[in-house]
Scaffold this motif. Structure first.
Motif, PDB file in Angstrom:
ATOM      1  N   GLY A 158      51.578  43.931  20.615  1.00  0.00           N
ATOM      2  CA  GLY A 158      50.416  43.463  21.353  1.00  0.00           C
ATOM      3  C   GLY A 158      49.158  43.321  20.529  1.00  0.00           C
ATOM      4  O   GLY A 158      49.078  43.774  19.388  1.00  0.00           O
ATOM      5  N   GLN A 159      48.184  42.694  21.138  1.00  0.00           N
ATOM      6  CA  GLN A 159      46.880  42.438  20.520  1.00  0.00           C
ATOM      7  C   GLN A 159      45.815  42.586  21.603  1.00  0.00           C
ATOM      8  O   GLN A 159      45.966  42.052  22.704  1.00  0.00           O
ATOM      9  CB  GLN A 159      46.858  41.026  19.938  1.00  0.00           C
ATOM     10  CG  GLN A 159      45.535  40.579  19.376  1.00  0.00           C
ATOM     11  CD  GLN A 159      45.206  41.253  18.060  1.00  0.00           C
ATOM     12  OE1 GLN A 159      46.086  41.480  17.244  1.00  0.00           O
ATOM     13  NE2 GLN A 159      43.953  41.586  17.863  1.00  0.00           N
ATOM     14  N   PHE A 160      44.731  43.305  21.275  1.00  0.00           N
ATOM     15  CA  PHE A 160      43.618  43.485  22.216  1.00  0.00           C
ATOM     16  C   PHE A 160      42.687  42.286  22.163  1.00  0.00           C
ATOM     17  O   PHE A 160      42.349  41.799  21.089  1.00  0.00           O
ATOM     18  CB  PHE A 160      42.847  44.762  21.859  1.00  0.00           C
ATOM     19  CG  PHE A 160      41.622  44.967  22.709  1.00  0.00           C
ATOM     20  CD1 PHE A 160      41.735  45.379  24.026  1.00  0.00           C
ATOM     21  CD2 PHE A 160      40.358  44.735  22.190  1.00  0.00           C
ATOM     22  CE1 PHE A 160      40.612  45.560  24.811  1.00  0.00           C
ATOM     23  CE2 PHE A 160      39.224  44.915  22.966  1.00  0.00           C
ATOM     24  CZ  PHE A 160      39.355  45.327  24.281  1.00  0.00           C
ATOM     25  N   PHE A 161      42.277  41.812  23.333  1.00  0.00           N
ATOM     26  CA  PHE A 161      41.292  40.741  23.450  1.00  0.00           C
ATOM     27  C   PHE A 161      40.176  41.236  24.368  1.00  0.00           C
ATOM     28  O   PHE A 161      40.414  41.543  25.531  1.00  0.00           O
ATOM     29  CB  PHE A 161      41.920  39.469  24.041  1.00  0.00           C
ATOM     30  CG  PHE A 161      42.918  38.822  23.121  1.00  0.00           C
ATOM     31  CD1 PHE A 161      42.519  37.866  22.202  1.00  0.00           C
ATOM     32  CD2 PHE A 161      44.250  39.181  23.170  1.00  0.00           C
ATOM     33  CE1 PHE A 161      43.434  37.269  21.344  1.00  0.00           C
ATOM     34  CE2 PHE A 161      45.177  38.596  22.317  1.00  0.00           C
ATOM     35  CZ  PHE A 161      44.769  37.637  21.403  1.00  0.00           C
ATOM     36  N   PRO A 162      38.942  41.325  23.844  1.00  0.00           N
ATOM     37  CA  PRO A 162      37.832  41.832  24.655  1.00  0.00           C
ATOM     38  C   PRO A 162      37.294  40.769  25.613  1.00  0.00           C
ATOM     39  O   PRO A 162      37.512  39.575  25.421  1.00  0.00           O
ATOM     40  CB  PRO A 162      36.771  42.172  23.608  1.00  0.00           C
ATOM     41  CG  PRO A 162      37.027  41.191  22.508  1.00  0.00           C
ATOM     42  CD  PRO A 162      38.525  41.003  22.475  1.00  0.00           C
ATOM     43  N   VAL A 163      36.601  41.247  26.646  1.00  0.00           N
ATOM     44  CA  VAL A 163      35.854  40.330  27.509  1.00  0.00           C
ATOM     45  C   VAL A 163      34.673  39.855  26.676  1.00  0.00           C
ATOM     46  O   VAL A 163      33.755  40.618  26.393  1.00  0.00           O
ATOM     47  CB  VAL A 163      35.357  41.021  28.799  1.00  0.00           C
ATOM     48  CG1 VAL A 163      34.457  40.085  29.596  1.00  0.00           C
ATOM     49  CG2 VAL A 163      36.526  41.495  29.640  1.00  0.00           C
ATOM     50  N   ASP A 164      34.721  38.585  26.253  1.00  0.00           N
ATOM     51  CA  ASP A 164      33.635  38.061  25.428  1.00  0.00           C
ATOM     52  C   ASP A 164      32.781  37.052  26.189  1.00  0.00           C
ATOM     53  O   ASP A 164      31.895  36.426  25.621  1.00  0.00           O
ATOM     54  CB  ASP A 164      34.176  37.445  24.138  1.00  0.00           C
ATOM     55  CG  ASP A 164      35.140  36.298  24.390  1.00  0.00           C
ATOM     56  OD1 ASP A 164      35.426  35.990  25.568  1.00  0.00           O
ATOM     57  OD2 ASP A 164      35.618  35.712  23.413  1.00  0.00           O
ATOM     58  N   ALA A 165      33.038  36.914  27.485  1.00  0.00           N
ATOM     59  CA  ALA A 165      32.258  35.986  28.310  1.00  0.00           C
ATOM     60  C   ALA A 165      30.860  36.547  28.554  1.00  0.00           C
ATOM     61  O   ALA A 165      30.669  37.760  28.611  1.00  0.00           O
ATOM     62  CB  ALA A 165      32.954  35.750  29.642  1.00  0.00           C
ATOM     63  N   GLN A 225      41.581  50.455  29.430  1.00  0.00           N
ATOM     64  CA  GLN A 225      40.253  51.039  29.613  1.00  0.00           C
ATOM     65  C   GLN A 225      39.386  50.513  28.491  1.00  0.00           C
ATOM     66  O   GLN A 225      39.771  50.541  27.337  1.00  0.00           O
ATOM     67  CB  GLN A 225      40.321  52.565  29.584  1.00  0.00           C
ATOM     68  CG  GLN A 225      40.844  53.169  30.857  1.00  0.00           C
ATOM     69  CD  GLN A 225      39.977  52.840  32.075  1.00  0.00           C
ATOM     70  OE1 GLN A 225      38.833  52.406  31.977  1.00  0.00           O
ATOM     71  NE2 GLN A 225      40.540  53.050  33.242  1.00  0.00           N
ATOM     72  N   GLY A 226      38.275  50.035  28.823  1.00  0.00           N
ATOM     73  CA  GLY A 226      37.407  49.369  27.870  1.00  0.00           C
ATOM     74  C   GLY A 226      36.952  48.081  28.511  1.00  0.00           C
ATOM     75  O   GLY A 226      36.635  48.060  29.689  1.00  0.00           O
ATOM     76  N   ASN A 227      36.987  47.014  27.756  1.00  0.00           N
ATOM     77  CA  ASN A 227      36.478  45.773  28.335  1.00  0.00           C
ATOM     78  C   ASN A 227      37.355  44.590  27.942  1.00  0.00           C
ATOM     79  O   ASN A 227      36.862  43.594  27.450  1.00  0.00           O
ATOM     80  CB  ASN A 227      35.034  45.538  27.908  1.00  0.00           C
ATOM     81  CG  ASN A 227      34.904  45.426  26.401  1.00  0.00           C
ATOM     82  OD1 ASN A 227      35.791  45.758  25.650  1.00  0.00           O
ATOM     83  ND2 ASN A 227      33.766  44.931  25.961  1.00  0.00           N
ATOM     84  N   GLY A 228      38.643  44.691  28.189  1.00  0.00           N
ATOM     85  CA  GLY A 228      39.509  43.577  27.851  1.00  0.00           C
ATOM     86  C   GLY A 228      40.942  43.797  28.275  1.00  0.00           C
ATOM     87  O   GLY A 228      41.234  44.618  29.146  1.00  0.00           O
ATOM     88  N   VAL A 229      41.837  43.035  27.636  1.00  0.00           N
ATOM     89  CA  VAL A 229      43.256  43.097  27.938  1.00  0.00           C
ATOM     90  C   VAL A 229      44.056  43.177  26.643  1.00  0.00           C
ATOM     91  O   VAL A 229      43.584  42.775  25.583  1.00  0.00           O
ATOM     92  CB  VAL A 229      43.726  41.865  28.749  1.00  0.00           C
ATOM     93  CG1 VAL A 229      43.118  41.853  30.138  1.00  0.00           C
ATOM     94  CG2 VAL A 229      43.434  40.565  28.017  1.00  0.00           C
ATOM     95  N   VAL A 230      45.271  43.699  26.759  1.00  0.00           N
ATOM     96  CA  VAL A 230      46.230  43.671  25.663  1.00  0.00           C
ATOM     97  C   VAL A 230      47.303  42.661  26.046  1.00  0.00           C
ATOM     98  O   VAL A 230      47.884  42.744  27.128  1.00  0.00           O
ATOM     99  CB  VAL A 230      46.858  45.050  25.396  1.00  0.00           C
ATOM    100  CG1 VAL A 230      48.007  44.937  24.397  1.00  0.00           C
ATOM    101  CG2 VAL A 230      45.809  46.011  24.874  1.00  0.00           C
ATOM    102  N   VAL A 231      47.522  41.697  25.156  1.00  0.00           N
ATOM    103  CA  VAL A 231      48.553  40.686  25.366  1.00  0.00           C
ATOM    104  C   VAL A 231      49.735  41.057  24.487  1.00  0.00           C
ATOM    105  O   VAL A 231      49.572  41.330  23.297  1.00  0.00           O
ATOM    106  CB  VAL A 231      48.029  39.278  25.005  1.00  0.00           C
ATOM    107  CG1 VAL A 231      49.119  38.232  25.178  1.00  0.00           C
ATOM    108  CG2 VAL A 231      46.806  38.932  25.844  1.00  0.00           C
TER     109      VAL A 231
END
Length: 134
Positions: A66-73, A12-18
């Motif tokens: 893991g590490q969170f990566f936001p939608v930065d596009a 929930q938010g604007n990204g993914v956890v890898v």
């Protein structure tokens, strides 16, 4: 989604956890996760416009935590349906030098893996979308 023990989870938010469930992996600090935007007219995904990269930074080490990566596009205005469909692609390296920029980390293997589709309804919201059955 997963390859080489890599899991990509929408949060929930604007990204993914890898996460790396096997050995740790390294991901480029800039554009290690890129985003593709679904084009309803052509029925395929196209690369979304990404922000520019700054100075080289050490690759991001990702393990089971893991590490969170936001939608930065940079996305265009919302279409009539009220959301964009995005798909993340993760670039990763195995057996890389620690604390080195990705291009200089001498990884034993470099690969990519696509993540799950995400419906972005507005800034700050992302939810998984079940893939279409063919």
């Amino acid at each position: 989604a997963g390859a080489a023990g890599i899991e990509i989870d929408v949060v929930q938010g604007n990204g993914v956890v890898v996460k790396a469930s096997d050995d740790a992996v390294h991901i480029p600090a800039c554009r290690g996760v890129t985003w593709s935007l679904f084009n309803a007219e052509t029925g395929d995904f196209r690369p979304a416009h990404a922000p520019g990269c700054g100075a080289l930074e050490s690759a991001i080490r990702v393990d089971a935590e893991g590490q969170f990566f936001p939608v930065d596009a940079q996305l265009p205005p919302l279409p009539d349906v009220g959301f964009h469909i995005l798909r993340p692609t993760v670039v990763y390296g195995l057996k890389c030098k620690e604390k080195a920029p990705f291009p200089m980390s001498s990884c034993a293997f470099i690969g990519t893996v696509d993540g799950p589709q995400i419906a972005v309804r507005h800034r700050g919201a992302a939810v998984p979308v079940a893939p279409a059955k063919r």
